[in-house]
Design a protein around this motif. Structure first.
Motif, short mmCIF file in Angstrom:
data_model
loop_
_atom_site.label_atom_id
_atom_site.label_comp_id
_atom_site.label_asym_id
_atom_site.label_seq_id
_atom_site.Cartn_x
_atom_site.Cartn_y
_atom_site.Cartn_z
N GLN A 95 4.84 0.73 -6.73
CA GLN A 95 5.24 2.11 -6.96
C GLN A 95 6.38 2.19 -7.98
O GLN A 95 6.41 3.09 -8.82
N ALA A 96 7.30 1.25 -7.91
CA ALA A 96 8.40 1.22 -8.88
C ALA A 96 7.86 1.01 -10.30
O ALA A 96 8.33 1.65 -11.24
N LYS A 97 6.88 0.13 -10.43
CA LYS A 97 6.26 -0.10 -11.75
C LYS A 97 5.63 1.18 -12.30
O LYS A 97 5.59 1.39 -13.50
N GLN A 98 5.13 2.02 -11.40
CA GLN A 98 4.50 3.28 -11.79
C GLN A 98 5.52 4.40 -11.98
O GLN A 98 5.15 5.52 -12.30
N GLY A 99 6.80 4.10 -11.77
CA GLY A 99 7.84 5.10 -11.93
C GLY A 99 8.03 6.00 -10.73
O GLY A 99 8.74 7.00 -10.80
N LEU A 100 7.43 5.65 -9.61
CA LEU A 100 7.53 6.45 -8.39
C LEU A 100 8.70 5.92 -7.56
O LEU A 100 8.52 5.32 -6.50
N LEU A 101 9.91 6.13 -8.06
CA LEU A 101 11.09 5.49 -7.47
C LEU A 101 11.39 5.96 -6.05
O LEU A 101 11.77 5.15 -5.20
N LEU A 102 11.23 7.24 -5.77
CA LEU A 102 11.49 7.72 -4.41
C LEU A 102 10.49 7.14 -3.41
O LEU A 102 10.87 6.75 -2.30
N SER A 103 9.24 7.06 -3.80
CA SER A 103 8.24 6.44 -2.93
C SER A 103 8.51 4.95 -2.76
O SER A 103 8.40 4.41 -1.65
N ALA A 104 8.89 4.30 -3.85
CA ALA A 104 9.22 2.87 -3.79
C ALA A 104 10.41 2.65 -2.85
O ALA A 104 10.42 1.71 -2.06
N LEU A 105 11.38 3.53 -2.93
CA LEU A 105 12.56 3.42 -2.08
C LEU A 105 12.19 3.61 -0.61
O LEU A 105 12.65 2.84 0.26
N ALA A 106 11.37 4.58 -0.32
CA ALA A 106 10.96 4.82 1.07
C ALA A 106 10.20 3.62 1.64
O ALA A 106 10.49 3.17 2.75
N ASP A 107 9.25 3.10 0.88
CA ASP A 107 8.49 1.94 1.37
C ASP A 107 9.35 0.69 1.43
O ASP A 107 9.19 -0.13 2.33
#
Length: 134
Positions: A41-53
Motif C-alpha cells: 500500500q505504501a508503494k501505491q501511495g496509500l499511506l493511511l491504509s499502509a499505516l493502519a495495516d
C-alpha cells in the motif's frame, strides 16, 4: 492446548502466554501478511491504509511466537509517520525500534545502519515542521 486449557480468568500475562503458546504461529503468519500488505500500500501511495495495516501487524506481533523482524515493522511505521509529516510519532517509533535491536544478532550492524539512515531522514524532514504543530 485446547481452548479449555486457556484460562480466561488468569492474570493478563498468563493469559497472553497461553494465547501465544496456542496461536502464536497463526498470529506470526497474519502479522507477516499485514506487513506485506502495508508495504504494498505504501508503494501505491496509500499511506493511511499502509499505516493502519502496519499498526495492526504490530499488534499481531505482540501475540506472535516469533518476534524477529519487529524492528523492521517499527522502522517502517517510523518512516510512514515521517513521510506523513508526523515527526514526533516518527521519532517515537524510531526510538522504540532502535531499542529493540539485539546486539547479539548477526544482523545487528546492518540493522543499526538502517536505523542510522532512518534517523538522518527524520532529521532531514523535521526542519519543515510537523503537521502535529498545527
Amino acid at each position: 492446548m485446547s481452548n479449555e486449557e486457556i484460562n480466561i480468568s488468569a492474570d493478563f500475562y498468563t493469559f497472553k502466554n497461553q494465547i501465544v503458546d496456542k496461536f502464536g504461529e497463526f498470529y506470526y503468519e497474519q502479522a507477516c501478511l499485514f506487513f506485506d500488505r502495508a508495504t504494498e500500500q505504501a508503494k501505491q501511495g496509500l499511506l493511511l491504509s499502509a499505516l493502519a495495516d502496519g499498526k495492526f501487524a504490530l499488534e499481531l506481533t505482540d501475540y506472535s511466537n516469533d518476534k524477529s523482524g519487529a524492528q523492521y515493522l517499527i522502522g517502517f511505521l517510523s518512516q510512514l509517520h515521517c513521510d506523513m509529516g508526523e515527526i514526533a510519532k516518527s521519532k517515537s517509533y524510531y526510538h522504540l525500534g532502535i531499542n529493540l535491536l539485539d546486539e547479539e544478532s548477526e544482523d545487528y550492524e546492518d540493522d543499526l545502519e538502517m536505523y542510522r539512515r532512518l534517523k538522518e531522514h527524520i532529521d532531514g524532514e523535521s526542519w519543515k515542521g510537523s503537521i502535529e504543530d498545527y
